[in-house]
Design an enzyme around this catalytic site. Structure first.
Site, PDB file in Angstrom:
ATOM      1  N   LYS A   1      -1.758  31.771 -22.460  1.00  0.00           N
ATOM      2  CA  LYS A   1      -2.696  32.120 -23.941  1.00  0.00           C
ATOM      3  C   LYS A   1      -3.788  32.981 -23.714  1.00  0.00           C
ATOM      4  O   LYS A   1      -4.472  33.486 -24.531  1.00  0.00           O
ATOM      5  CB  LYS A   1      -3.454  30.726 -24.167  1.00  0.00           C
ATOM      6  CG  LYS A   1      -2.278  29.539 -24.467  1.00  0.00           C
ATOM      7  CD  LYS A   1      -3.299  28.311 -24.969  1.00  0.00           C
ATOM      8  CE  LYS A   1      -1.984  27.227 -25.675  1.00  0.00           C
ATOM      9  NZ  LYS A   1      -1.360  26.730 -24.609  1.00  0.00           N
TER      10      LYS A   1
ATOM     11  N   PHE B   1      -4.800  17.655 -29.642  1.00  0.00           N
ATOM     12  CA  PHE B   1      -5.617  16.741 -30.563  1.00  0.00           C
ATOM     13  C   PHE B   1      -4.645  15.597 -30.987  1.00  0.00           C
ATOM     14  O   PHE B   1      -3.612  15.759 -31.390  1.00  0.00           O
ATOM     15  CB  PHE B   1      -6.088  17.543 -31.893  1.00  0.00           C
ATOM     16  CG  PHE B   1      -7.290  18.434 -31.391  1.00  0.00           C
ATOM     17  CD1 PHE B   1      -7.875  18.389 -30.245  1.00  0.00           C
ATOM     18  CD2 PHE B   1      -7.964  19.014 -32.431  1.00  0.00           C
ATOM     19  CE1 PHE B   1      -8.891  19.251 -29.975  1.00  0.00           C
ATOM     20  CE2 PHE B   1      -9.007  19.719 -32.306  1.00  0.00           C
ATOM     21  CZ  PHE B   1      -9.475  19.983 -31.069  1.00  0.00           C
TER      22      PHE B   1
ATOM     23  N   CYS C   1      -0.691  21.004 -31.232  1.00  0.00           N
ATOM     24  CA  CYS C   1      -0.212  22.039 -30.062  1.00  0.00           C
ATOM     25  C   CYS C   1       0.766  21.535 -29.172  1.00  0.00           C
ATOM     26  O   CYS C   1       1.132  22.130 -27.983  1.00  0.00           O
ATOM     27  CB  CYS C   1      -1.635  21.999 -28.969  1.00  0.00           C
ATOM     28  SG  CYS C   1      -3.061  22.351 -30.079  1.00  0.00           S
TER      29      CYS C   1
ATOM     30  N   HIS D   1      -3.869  31.103 -28.635  1.00  0.00           N
ATOM     31  CA  HIS D   1      -3.339  29.773 -28.848  1.00  0.00           C
ATOM     32  C   HIS D   1      -2.529  29.616 -30.425  1.00  0.00           C
ATOM     33  O   HIS D   1      -3.172  29.600 -31.253  1.00  0.00           O
ATOM     34  CB  HIS D   1      -4.716  28.695 -28.865  1.00  0.00           C
ATOM     35  CG  HIS D   1      -3.977  27.354 -28.712  1.00  0.00           C
ATOM     36  ND1 HIS D   1      -2.724  26.774 -28.837  1.00  0.00           N
ATOM     37  CD2 HIS D   1      -4.862  26.187 -28.563  1.00  0.00           C
ATOM     38  CE1 HIS D   1      -2.502  25.716 -28.855  1.00  0.00           C
ATOM     39  NE2 HIS D   1      -4.046  25.125 -28.496  1.00  0.00           N
TER      40      HIS D   1
ATOM     41  N   HIS E   1      -1.382  24.534 -20.258  1.00  0.00           N
ATOM     42  CA  HIS E   1      -1.856  24.658 -21.638  1.00  0.00           C
ATOM     43  C   HIS E   1      -3.034  25.748 -21.625  1.00  0.00           C
ATOM     44  O   HIS E   1      -2.857  26.447 -22.543  1.00  0.00           O
ATOM     45  CB  HIS E   1      -2.311  23.235 -21.880  1.00  0.00           C
ATOM     46  CG  HIS E   1      -2.452  23.298 -23.518  1.00  0.00           C
ATOM     47  ND1 HIS E   1      -1.697  23.590 -24.384  1.00  0.00           N
ATOM     48  CD2 HIS E   1      -3.435  22.852 -24.271  1.00  0.00           C
ATOM     49  CE1 HIS E   1      -1.864  23.479 -25.427  1.00  0.00           C
ATOM     50  NE2 HIS E   1      -3.141  22.917 -25.781  1.00  0.00           N
TER      51      HIS E   1
ATOM     52  N   GLU F   1      -7.515  19.263 -17.913  1.00  0.00           N
ATOM     53  CA  GLU F   1      -6.179  19.703 -17.567  1.00  0.00           C
ATOM     54  C   GLU F   1      -5.885  20.079 -15.898  1.00  0.00           C
ATOM     55  O   GLU F   1      -4.955  19.447 -15.276  1.00  0.00           O
ATOM     56  CB  GLU F   1      -5.751  20.739 -18.200  1.00  0.00           C
ATOM     57  CG  GLU F   1      -4.327  21.392 -17.861  1.00  0.00           C
ATOM     58  CD  GLU F   1      -3.812  22.557 -18.619  1.00  0.00           C
ATOM     59  OE1 GLU F   1      -2.513  22.837 -18.398  1.00  0.00           O
ATOM     60  OE2 GLU F   1      -4.469  22.966 -19.474  1.00  0.00           O
TER      61      GLU F   1
END
Length: 421
Positions: free
Chosen positions: A342, A407, A176, A347, A313, A324
């Site tokens: 998003k 990730f 991402c 996403h 994000h 976050e």
């Protein structure tokens, strides 16, 4: 006008951008859809065959892909074609490719122009064909271009060949953060004098195994009967993310190069920070996330108080949103205005960093910032930030920040500055 920053590095500006996404492929359309608060989540009937997968929600790009000569794109799967479409729009906007696409500037091929581009993976149908060979011994679908379509660096490599780019190639296949790392590394390559122009971005095609991965982790939205209510970043009733697809490309170049060409400048890249958690592959670390934001602020040589908006994000996952927002609050120490793109487009994984960066800097120029859709009650476990909800917000600011986390424990933060001659 100073061509260099106070630290001696060259100033880097954005001279073009392109997006391939359901929300639009030009800023006028994108801006109208943001203003109208259009959610592009839909029920994906293609996934009905997967009995044990709960989610059926996705933000797919349903328009036909642009047509190119087969010889030019025979090594491109869907993800690479989308990257080419967005790159073409960005280069045209930057004045480096003619409007009819027939001619490109010699600057692209002089060795001083490079590419930084990423995706989570290559084109999935090609990956399936390779797997079919190993499982069934069936090589009937494999040809000389199968691996080129499947390889993770397919976007960067194909763009290089298509435009005959001879500068450095940086591939950022970091899930991402692929798109945002590409923009950040492109900025560093130009600021450090290694390149004059960089084509930077990320792309991702919709992929059922990606949905299955998040689904098995309990991180995919499953309110299939009400797609317009998903995803719900920061909301106490959120139940996971929605996958999207598309591509985003920015043209970055040194201020000197842009001025010499008489190019229109959309923003300046003021700061970039990236690091790794080093603690867990999937559980975010708010301390290292916060440090990435501090790195970007330090790189920009500004204070957190100078930043008027943060594009989060904002995936709508429980652990992600909480980590976050608390990381962001620890850096800003105030209720900074924040929202998640998003909530409109899902996403887009490897593409999200570039798409969200382009949208953020354009909103800065408009002086208007979109709200987070489907945000009714902020989860009390999220930090006390100024969550833009309900309607958009008019904000006059010289700096905006766009953050992404992935990730593997990868964290990125980009800061853009409003450009004034």
């Amino acid at each position: 006008m100073d061509l260099r920053r106070k630290d001696g590095r060259r100033r880097v500006v954005v001279t073009g951008g392109g997006i391939v996404n359901p929300i639009g492929c030009d800023w006028k359309t994108i801006f109208e859809n943001l203003k109208q608060q259009k959610n592009f989540t839909a029920y994906n009937t293609d996934w009905d065959v997967f009995e044990r997968m709960n989610t059926r929600l996705a933000c797919a790009y349903t328009q036909p892909l642009s047509q190119y000569p087969r010889k030019k794109i025979r090594g491109m799967g869907r993800v690479a074609v989308m990257s080419l479409m967005s790159a073409e729009d960005a280069l045209k906007m930057a004045g480096l490719q003619s409007e009819d696409g027939a001619e490109v500037s010699p600057l692209l091929q002089n060795g001083r122009t490079g590419i930084a581009y990423g995706a989570c993976m290559g084109s999935f149908p090609a990956v399936v064909d390779l797997c079919r060979m190993d499982i069934n011994g069936d090589m009937s679908r494999i040809d000389s271009q199968t691996y080129i379509k499947a390889m993770p660096q397919t976007c960067a490599a194909n763009l290089s060949v298509y435009y005959q780019i001879r500068g450095r190639i940086i591939t950022t296949n970091t899930a991402c953060t692929s798109g945002s790392q590409a923009v950040g590394y492109a900025y560093e390559a130009i600021a450090g004098g290694m390149q004059d122009i960089m084509i930077a971005g990320g792309a991702e095609e919709l992929c059922s195994p990606s949905a299955a991965v998040f689904d098995t982790m309990g991180a995919a939205a499953w309110d299939n009967d009400r797609p317009e209510t998903e995803p719900r970043p920061f909301d106490q009733s959120r139940n996971g993310l929605v996958l999207g697809e598309g591509a985003g490309t920015l043209v970055l170049e040194s201020l000197e190069s842009a001025l010499n060409r008489g190019a229109k400048i959309y923003a300046e890249v003021a700061g970039f920070g990236t690091n790794a958690d080093g603690t867990h592959v999937t559980n975010p670390n708010r301390e290292t996330m916060a440090e990435a934001l501090r790195m970007a602020i330090s790189d920009a040589a500004i204070s957190a108080t100078d930043i008027g908006y943060v594009n989060a994000h904002g995936t709508a996952t429980t652990t992600g949103d909480i980590a976050e927002t608390n990381a962001t609050f620890s850096v800003f120490g105030r209720a900074v205005p924040i929202s998640s793109t998003k909530s409109y487009i899902g996403h887009t994984l490897g593409a999200c960093g570039a798409i969200e960066a382009w949208i953020s800097l354009n909103m800065m120029n408009e002086g208007w910032f979109h709200p987070t859709l489907n945000l009714s009650h902020v989860d009390e476990r999220c930090a006390p930030l100024d969550y833009i909800a309900g309607s958009g917000r008019e904000i006059s600011t010289e700096y905006v920040m766009s953050n992404n986390f992935a990730f593997g424990g990868m964290n990125t933060s980009l800061i853009f500055k409003k450009f004034t001659a």
